[in-house]
Design an enzyme around this catalytic site. Structure first.
Site, PDB file in Angstrom:
ATOM      1  CB  THR A  37       2.123   2.836   2.983  1.00 18.01           C
ATOM      2  OG1 THR A  37       0.912   2.791   2.837  1.00 18.01           O
ATOM      3  CG2 THR A  37       3.091   2.914   1.769  1.00 18.01           C
ATOM      4  CG  ASP A  38       2.109   4.106   8.485  1.00 19.85           C
ATOM      5  OD1 ASP A  38       2.459   2.905   8.764  1.00 19.85           O
ATOM      6  OD2 ASP A  38       2.502   5.225   8.738  1.00 19.85           O
ATOM      7  CB  CYS A  39      -2.914   4.711   4.173  1.00 22.68           C
ATOM      8  SG  CYS A  39      -1.482   5.295   2.879  1.00 22.68           S
ATOM      9  CE1 TYR A  40      -4.633   1.871  -0.785  1.00 24.05           C
ATOM     10  CE2 TYR A  40      -3.019   3.975  -0.411  1.00 24.05           C
ATOM     11  CZ  TYR A  40      -4.258   3.371  -0.675  1.00 24.05           C
ATOM     12  OH  TYR A  40      -5.144   4.309  -1.397  1.00 24.05           O
TER      13      TYR A  40
END
Length: 391
Positions: free
Chosen positions: A138-141
């Site tokens: 994901t964008d944050c992970y």
């Protein structure tokens, strides 16, 4: 006679508490009677050690750089499936989990050689384990793959959480069919070839407080070599079982859910167990201290192996078909002779729990209480079907 928990803990702190194990107190009550024994004894300690399949642990990992999201992905530990559907850095490992490939032993095909319980034992033994994660990113992970070796102290958190432990009473398993069957109660030979059971008998924690008058949510106990707590009633808990004249249940009944810090536990009291032809389980050590706050608690804590009777169940019919063969009841004292009579036939009886290790736990807990290192707690709420004693 009545005493409060505060009075008992004050004696524990001062090193003056009188403590007996559940085995020791049977003789005391026979010699002096319930009233005098209750006046003399402050605490009775219990113990059990045997396979408890409904066990597992949850972990929080230090994040990698870049970070990875376990939730929604897959995770394995030493090749054993774990569950990662909680959050980005948390996963749960069940004791009965197995690797995806055939996990059976090459020499003894019916013996499962490694599973979640063995991973837990490896960790508390000081070994490192390999954690593998695959994620969608994901964008944050953003990371999609990660693997690392962790020892127990390398995790941010490592917690043993067992949804169902310390069954108050269970079955004696036999097999009336014409073939050998492989069950969580062990190998059962055909045509009443043997009987298997699993209990610490007179040492068993919940049999020494059969109406759960002193144990409830928040009770501190010995758990896996350290201290733990009753978190909730266990799964499959039966709130109002049928009882005999001594208040002992007549069928599988109370269970407790337990929680504790895995980093403080010991492989002596947490052992990976292979159950031939069935799978793997975790043998867990549990010890409950019972405060003797009144004579009724003393009477119940003096339960003997002769008092406790188990139903004899045909596992070839009850599992999975659900039909019950009424084969009677048998006492723990009779089971411990190693041979019992069922349906007019003498057969060998074997126990999956360790009475010797259960006794060791009760004695260790006794020592901890006597030395002021283990105070007793007041439950914050009763278990279903129970009424807590005044403490």
């Amino acid at each position: 006679m009545k005493r409060t928990l505060e009075e008992i803990n004050a004696k524990i702190r001062s090193g003056k508490a009188v403590v007996f194990t559940a085995e020791e107190v049977v003789g005391l009550v026979k010699e002096k009677g319930v009233k005098k024994a209750a006046e003399q004894v402050d605490v009775v300690t219990t113990g059990t050690f045997g396979p408890m399949c409904s066990s597992g642990a949850y972990f929080n990992i230090p994040q990698s750089t870049p970070k990875i999201k376990i939730g929604g992905g897959t995770v394995s530990v030493n090749g054993v499936h774990a569950y990662g559907g909680w959050a980005a850095a948390d996963f749960c490992l069940g004791a009965t989990a197995l690797p995806p490939e055939d996990p059976r032993n090459e020499v003894y095909p019916g013996l499962f050689k490694y599973g979640g319980a063995h991973v837990i034992e490896d960790l508390v033994s000081g070994k490192k384990v390999k954690v593998k994660i695959q994620a969608h990113g994901t964008d944050c992970y953003p990371r999609k793959e990660y693997q690392a070796e962790y020892g127990l102290k390398d995790f941010n958190n490592a917690v043993l959480f067992n949804p169902r432990n310390a069954y108050q009473l269970y079955n004696v398993a036999v097999n009336l069919s014409d073939r050998t069957i492989y069950t969580y109660m062990g190998v059962l030979k055909p045509r009443l070839g043997n009987a298997n059971y699993s209990t610490a008998g007179a040492l068993s924690p919940l049999l020494n407080d059969p109406k759960l008058a002193t144990v409830g949510i928040g009770t501190r106990l010995f758990f896996g070599g350290s201290e733990g707590y009753v978190a909730w009633n266990g799964t499959q808990h039966v709130a109002e079982p049928e009882r005999d004249e001594k208040d002992l249940p007549l069928s599988p009944s109370a269970t407790i859910a337990l929680i504790g810090d895995l980093t403080r536990m010991s492989p002596r009291y947490l052992r990976g167990t292979s159950v031939t032809g069935y799978g793997v389980s975790l043998s867990v050590g549990v010890g409950l201290p019972i405060p003797i706050v009144n004579e009724d608690i003393m009477a119940h804590a003096a339960v003997s192996d002769e008092d406790i009777t188990f139903p004899i169940v045909d596992y070839s019919e009850d599992y999975p078909l659900g039909r019950s063969a009424n084969l009677g009841r048998i006492s723990i004292a009779e089971l411990m002779t190693g041979r019992i009579q069922v349906d007019a036939k003498k057969i060998p009886a074997g126990c999956m729990a360790s009475r010797a290790r259960a006794r060791e736990i009760a004695l260790l807990l006794k020592k901890l209480v006597q030395e002021g290192e283990f105070l007793l707690t007041r439950p914050v709420a009763p278990l279903p079907g129970a009424t807590l004693a005044e403490m």
